[in-house]
Write a protein that holds these residues in place. Structure first.
Motif, PDB file in Angstrom:
ATOM      1  N   ALA A  33      -0.091   1.044 -16.150  1.00  0.00           N
ATOM      2  CA  ALA A  33       0.555   0.662 -14.889  1.00  0.00           C
ATOM      3  C   ALA A  33      -0.504   0.306 -13.856  1.00  0.00           C
ATOM      4  CB  ALA A  33       1.423   1.820 -14.390  1.00  0.00           C
ATOM      5  N   ARG A  34      -0.053  -0.248 -12.763  1.00  0.00           N
ATOM      6  CA  ARG A  34      -0.917  -0.536 -11.619  1.00  0.00           C
ATOM      7  C   ARG A  34      -0.183  -0.080 -10.377  1.00  0.00           C
ATOM      8  NH1 ARG A  34      -5.005  -2.814 -11.912  1.00  0.00           N
ATOM      9  NH2 ARG A  34      -6.007  -4.332 -13.176  1.00  0.00           N
ATOM     10  N   GLY A  35      -0.931   0.433  -9.416  1.00  0.00           N
ATOM     11  CA  GLY A  35      -0.299   0.867  -8.187  1.00  0.00           C
ATOM     12  C   GLY A  35      -1.303   1.520  -7.257  1.00  0.00           C
ATOM     13  N   ARG A  38      -1.960   6.766  -1.286  1.00  0.00           N
ATOM     14  CA  ARG A  38      -2.621   6.823   0.019  1.00  0.00           C
ATOM     15  C   ARG A  38      -3.967   6.114   0.055  1.00  0.00           C
ATOM     16  NH1 ARG A  38      -1.209  13.067   1.334  1.00  0.00           N
ATOM     17  NH2 ARG A  38       0.938  12.681   1.924  1.00  0.00           N
ATOM     18  N   GLN A  39      -4.626   5.967  -1.096  1.00  0.00           N
ATOM     19  CA  GLN A  39      -5.963   5.367  -1.073  1.00  0.00           C
ATOM     20  C   GLN A  39      -5.930   3.865  -0.782  1.00  0.00           C
ATOM     21  OE1 GLN A  39      -4.351   6.149  -3.901  1.00  0.00           O
ATOM     22  NE2 GLN A  39      -5.128   5.032  -5.636  1.00  0.00           N
ATOM     23  N   LYS A  40      -4.785   3.218  -0.962  1.00  0.00           N
ATOM     24  CA  LYS A  40      -4.575   1.809  -0.606  1.00  0.00           C
ATOM     25  C   LYS A  40      -5.556   0.836  -1.241  1.00  0.00           C
ATOM     26  CE  LYS A  40      -1.383   2.688   2.578  1.00  0.00           C
ATOM     27  NZ  LYS A  40      -0.446   3.602   1.990  1.00  0.00           N
ATOM     28  N   GLY A  41      -6.153   1.174  -2.357  1.00  0.00           N
ATOM     29  CA  GLY A  41      -7.057   0.260  -3.029  1.00  0.00           C
ATOM     30  C   GLY A  41      -8.458   0.295  -2.452  1.00  0.00           C
ATOM     31  N   HIS A  42      -9.246  -0.721  -2.790  1.00  0.00           N
ATOM     32  CA  HIS A  42     -10.628  -0.790  -2.335  1.00  0.00           C
ATOM     33  C   HIS A  42     -11.101  -2.244  -2.375  1.00  0.00           C
ATOM     34  CE1 HIS A  42     -10.826  -0.532  -6.725  1.00  0.00           C
ATOM     35  NE2 HIS A  42     -11.968  -1.161  -6.638  1.00  0.00           N
ATOM     36  N   THR A  43     -12.298  -2.485  -1.837  1.00  0.00           N
ATOM     37  CA  THR A  43     -12.864  -3.834  -1.876  1.00  0.00           C
ATOM     38  C   THR A  43     -14.050  -3.853  -2.829  1.00  0.00           C
ATOM     39  OG1 THR A  43     -14.286  -3.371   0.012  1.00  0.00           O
ATOM     40  CG2 THR A  43     -12.169  -4.381   0.481  1.00  0.00           C
ATOM     41  N   THR A  52     -10.279  -7.821  -2.324  1.00  0.00           N
ATOM     42  CA  THR A  52      -9.541  -6.577  -2.103  1.00  0.00           C
ATOM     43  C   THR A  52      -8.748  -6.260  -3.362  1.00  0.00           C
ATOM     44  OG1 THR A  52      -9.343  -7.018   0.256  1.00  0.00           O
ATOM     45  CG2 THR A  52      -7.808  -5.423  -0.682  1.00  0.00           C
ATOM     46  N   ILE A  53      -8.981  -5.099  -3.903  1.00  0.00           N
ATOM     47  CA  ILE A  53      -8.255  -4.614  -5.068  1.00  0.00           C
ATOM     48  C   ILE A  53      -7.253  -3.587  -4.548  1.00  0.00           C
ATOM     49  CG2 ILE A  53      -8.432  -3.547  -7.348  1.00  0.00           C
ATOM     50  CD1 ILE A  53     -10.084  -6.131  -7.076  1.00  0.00           C
ATOM     51  N   ASP A  54      -5.991  -3.989  -4.407  1.00  0.00           N
ATOM     52  CA  ASP A  54      -5.015  -3.076  -3.806  1.00  0.00           C
ATOM     53  C   ASP A  54      -4.099  -2.420  -4.829  1.00  0.00           C
ATOM     54  OD1 ASP A  54      -3.672  -5.392  -4.369  1.00  0.00           O
ATOM     55  OD2 ASP A  54      -2.625  -5.504  -2.458  1.00  0.00           O
ATOM     56  N   LEU A  55      -4.186  -2.811  -6.085  1.00  0.00           N
ATOM     57  CA  LEU A  55      -3.417  -2.163  -7.149  1.00  0.00           C
ATOM     58  C   LEU A  55      -4.384  -1.613  -8.182  1.00  0.00           C
ATOM     59  CD1 LEU A  55      -0.516  -4.744  -7.579  1.00  0.00           C
ATOM     60  CD2 LEU A  55      -0.468  -2.565  -6.359  1.00  0.00           C
ATOM     61  N   ASN A  56      -4.541  -0.307  -8.180  1.00  0.00           N
ATOM     62  CA  ASN A  56      -5.477   0.349  -9.082  1.00  0.00           C
ATOM     63  C   ASN A  56      -4.838   0.605 -10.443  1.00  0.00           C
ATOM     64  OD1 ASN A  56      -7.497   0.626  -7.062  1.00  0.00           O
ATOM     65  ND2 ASN A  56      -6.317   2.310  -6.199  1.00  0.00           N
ATOM     66  N   PRO A  57      -5.622   0.563 -11.520  1.00  0.00           N
ATOM     67  CA  PRO A  57      -5.066   0.874 -12.836  1.00  0.00           C
ATOM     68  C   PRO A  57      -4.663   2.343 -12.907  1.00  0.00           C
ATOM     69  CG  PRO A  57      -7.437   0.495 -12.987  1.00  0.00           C
ATOM     70  CD  PRO A  57      -7.036   0.218 -11.585  1.00  0.00           C
ATOM     71  N   LYS A  58      -3.511   2.598 -13.508  1.00  0.00           N
ATOM     72  CA  LYS A  58      -2.974   3.947 -13.688  1.00  0.00           C
ATOM     73  C   LYS A  58      -2.378   4.051 -15.085  1.00  0.00           C
ATOM     74  CE  LYS A  58      -3.527   5.243  -9.355  1.00  0.00           C
ATOM     75  NZ  LYS A  58      -4.374   6.339  -8.970  1.00  0.00           N
ATOM     76  N   ILE A  59      -2.108   5.257 -15.512  1.00  0.00           N
ATOM     77  CA  ILE A  59      -1.395   5.517 -16.754  1.00  0.00           C
ATOM     78  C   ILE A  59      -0.151   6.313 -16.400  1.00  0.00           C
ATOM     79  CG2 ILE A  59      -1.444   6.784 -18.946  1.00  0.00           C
ATOM     80  CD1 ILE A  59      -3.211   4.339 -19.031  1.00  0.00           C
ATOM     81  N   LYS A  60       0.981   5.924 -16.989  1.00  0.00           N
ATOM     82  CA  LYS A  60       2.224   6.670 -16.779  1.00  0.00           C
ATOM     83  C   LYS A  60       2.628   7.288 -18.113  1.00  0.00           C
ATOM     84  CE  LYS A  60       6.936   6.228 -15.099  1.00  0.00           C
ATOM     85  NZ  LYS A  60       7.976   5.282 -14.665  1.00  0.00           N
ATOM     86  N   ILE A  61       2.813   8.598 -18.094  1.00  0.00           N
ATOM     87  CA  ILE A  61       3.250   9.329 -19.280  1.00  0.00           C
ATOM     88  C   ILE A  61       4.680   9.792 -19.031  1.00  0.00           C
ATOM     89  CG2 ILE A  61       2.838  11.334 -20.747  1.00  0.00           C
ATOM     90  CD1 ILE A  61      -0.085  11.204 -19.812  1.00  0.00           C
TER      91      ILE A  61
END
Length: 112
Positions: A33-35, A38-43, A52-61
């Motif tokens: 997933a991506r999302g 509060r950290q709102k991504g990074h540059t 600007t990278i506003d959707l960080n890689p995530k894993i959903k289990i």
């Protein structure tokens, strides 16, 4: 029955999987997933330009468990996924009314 959805950092996937298996989980669904929270991504800078990278890689289990396993599974995820920094993720817990095995139309807890 209870459905647990955990959104975690990709680097913590193996640790969480091992903790869940150790806690007695036989099956789980894992999604990329991506999302952001509060950290709102990074540059980042690439070839001299700022992006600007506003959707960080995530894993959903996702897993569905019997009611009496809830606290054991939540503690397993918390222990394996926590780094203590922003972006560790979230756990969502909800009720499941019914489960049906497609192969033979079996219903209820025995499907798990």
């Amino acid at each position: 029955m209870i459905k647990i959805e955990a959104v975690i950092q990709p680097v913590k996937l193996d640790d969480v999987k091992e903790a869940l298996i150790e806690a007695g989980i036989d099956g789980m669904t894992i999604l990329e997933a991506r999302g952001h929270g509060r950290q709102k991504g990074h540059t980042e800078f690439y070839r001299g330009r700022e992006y600007t990278i506003d959707l960080n890689p995530k894993i959903k289990i996702e897993l569905v468990i019997k009611d009496d396993m809830k606290e054991k599974i939540v503690q397993a995820i918390l222990g394996a996924a926590r780094t203590g920094r922003i972006g560790d993720g979230k756990i969502f817990i909800s009720r499941i009314d019914e489960a049906i095995r497609i192969r033979n139309e079996e219903r209820g807890d025995s499907v798990l």
